[in-house]
Design an enzyme around this catalytic site. Structure first.
Site, PDB file in Angstrom:
ATOM      1  N   GLY A 125       0.841  -1.197   0.000  1.00 13.62           N
ATOM      2  CA  GLY A 125       0.000   0.000   0.000  1.00 13.62           C
ATOM      3  C   GLY A 125       0.875   1.245   0.000  1.00 13.62           C
ATOM      4  N   ASP A 180       2.144  -1.583  -4.564  1.00 15.68           N
ATOM      5  CA  ASP A 180       0.809  -0.978  -4.538  1.00 15.68           C
ATOM      6  C   ASP A 180      -0.005  -1.613  -5.656  1.00 15.68           C
ATOM      7  OD1 ASP A 180      -0.374   1.658  -3.060  1.00 15.68           O
ATOM      8  OD2 ASP A 180      -1.337   1.374  -5.009  1.00 15.68           O
ATOM      9  N   ARG A 201      -1.703   0.099  -7.663  1.00 20.39           N
ATOM     10  CA  ARG A 201      -1.607   0.990  -8.835  1.00 20.39           C
ATOM     11  C   ARG A 201      -0.148   1.223  -9.177  1.00 20.39           C
ATOM     12  NH1 ARG A 201      -5.161   3.701  -5.669  1.00 20.39           N
ATOM     13  NH2 ARG A 201      -7.314   3.159  -6.131  1.00 20.39           N
ATOM     14  N   TYR A 251     -14.414   0.931  10.195  1.00 17.94           N
ATOM     15  CA  TYR A 251     -12.964   1.197  10.222  1.00 17.94           C
ATOM     16  C   TYR A 251     -12.415   0.874  11.608  1.00 17.94           C
ATOM     17  CZ  TYR A 251      -8.684   4.103   9.981  1.00 17.94           C
ATOM     18  OH  TYR A 251      -7.393   4.573  10.016  1.00 17.94           O
ATOM     19  N   LYS A 281      -9.844  -1.933  13.048  1.00 20.20           N
ATOM     20  CA  LYS A 281      -8.616  -1.573  13.772  1.00 20.20           C
ATOM     21  C   LYS A 281      -8.503  -2.346  15.080  1.00 20.20           C
ATOM     22  CE  LYS A 281      -6.621   1.221  10.912  1.00 20.20           C
ATOM     23  NZ  LYS A 281      -5.531   0.643  10.091  1.00 20.20           N
TER      24      LYS A 281
HETATM   25  N1  SER Z   1      -7.196   9.437   9.511  1.00 27.45           N
HETATM   26  C1  SER Z   1      -8.077   8.332   9.745  1.00 27.45           C
HETATM   27  C2  SER Z   1      -9.463   8.663   9.358  1.00 27.45           C
HETATM   28  O1  SER Z   1      -9.838   9.812   9.521  1.00 27.45           O
HETATM   29  C3  SER Z   1      -8.074   7.947  11.185  1.00 27.45           C
HETATM   30  O2  SER Z   1      -7.044   7.089  11.438  1.00 27.45           O
HETATM   31  O3  SER Z   1     -10.191   7.813   8.959  1.00 27.45           O
END
Ligand code: SER
Length: 318
Positions: A8, A34, A36, A140, A144
């Site tokens: 990445g 990556d 791309r 997200y 995590k």
């Molecule tokens: N920068 C990230 C986000 O805003 C947080 O780790 O999703």
């Protein structure tokens, strides 16, 4: 770390981490990958096209270059994740599981960033402790927390050298972030330089932790180079270098551009996410266990960002 793979590498962190690691470990010893093509990443050192969900191709690159350390930076960020949660899980956890398994099979150290997004509305907001309640309300954040648990599991169960930090919002002038809740703290500089105004998606009074990219890059190397005997924690350390609201950032920008104007165009999804995250984290464990110490603050970061973005603007790059 002698032979490093960045997965990445084309993203906000990877594009700068590649250059930074190459300056320390040598161009030929840092392989950027990556999904791309990237001319910039392939100029100074090796570059491989890689979809991190393709375990066979991923493992092939690790054995081709005899990799001993992997930085897995593949992730959809928080606001994008809320639009396509199933896809976010598939990509974020898919890349992580491949990284963990390949690290286990090839005896590699593995760094995968965690985030302030691992916390949720029931987490203490001020001076958020290292070890505390973690009930995130975004996909997200769920990824995590899962990543932190899996990292610790692979360490205790299989002895994989997994290490991680909970990054705050990262501010940088090379590659734009995309789809994150903290992106406003980067976008504001581009709009300020280009138009003198910015419509902020986050309410003016919401605090979030932030960090300037040079400190983030340094954190990656410092943590990965620390004697493992010192580490009580592994996945993942709170680290921060500043905490501010949009109002505070705008006031700092006005010290350089007195006519800068900020209005609000609130994005309700981003607002909800921002309000669910800590106002400021306590990074005492990182300071104690691996000597974490940031060097940039709000004033120095703002001055440097404006200088860099103004230069890009003058050169017609933005
Ligand atoms: N920068 C990230 C986000 O805003 C947080 O780790 O999703």
């Amino acid at each position: 770390m002698k032979k490093i793979l960045i997965v990445g590498a084309g993203g906000q962190i990877g594009s700068e981490l590649t250059t930074y690691l190459r300056s320390i470990y040598g161009d030929a010893n840092v392989v950027a990958s990556d999904m791309r093509e990237s001319k910039a990443l392939g100029e100074a050192g090796p570059f491989e096209l890689l979809d991190a969900l393709d375990a066979k191709a991923y493992a092939g690159i690790v054995s081709k270059y005899k990799i001993d350390s992997i930085f897995n930076l593949v992730a959809l960020l928080s606001a994008t994740g809320e639009k396509i949660p199933q896809k976010a899980w598939e990509i974020n956890i898919g890349a992580l599981m491949n990284s963990l398994e390949i690290a286990r099979e090839n005896n590699c150290a593995l760094f995968t960033p965690s985030s302030i997004g691992a916390f949720g509305p029931s987490t203490p907001k001020d001076k958020t402790p290292q070890d505390t309640l973690m009930r995130p309300t975004t996909i997200y954040g769920v990824c995590k927390v899962t990543g932190e648990l899996l990292g610790d599991y692979y360490h205790t169960r299989f002895g994989v050298d997994t290490r991680s930090v909970r990054f705050p919002g990262l501010i940088s002038s090379l590659t734009l972030p995309g789809g994150g809740t903290t992106d406003y703290a980067v976008e504001i500089f581009y709009d300020a330089v280009k138009t003198g105004r910015f419509a902020c998606p986050i309410p003016g009074d919401v605090y979030m932790d932030m960090m300037y990219m040079p400190d983030a890059l340094n954190a990656c190397v410092q943590l990965m180079e620390t004697d493992p005997a010192r580490l009580v924690h592994r996945n993942a350390f709170n680290i921060t270098s500043m905490s501010f609201t949009p109002e505070i950032l705008a006031a700092e920008i006005r010290k350089h551009m007195p006519d800068f104007e900020m209005t609000y165009r609130i994005d309700p999804v981003k607002e909800g996410i921002a309000r669910s995250w800590p106002d400021s984290m306590d990074d005492a464990c990182a300071r104690r266990e691996w000597d974490w110490a940031p060097t940039w603050d709000l004033a120095s970061m703002t001055a440097d960002m404006l200088r860099n973005v103004e230069r890009k603007h003058r050169e017609g790059k933005v």
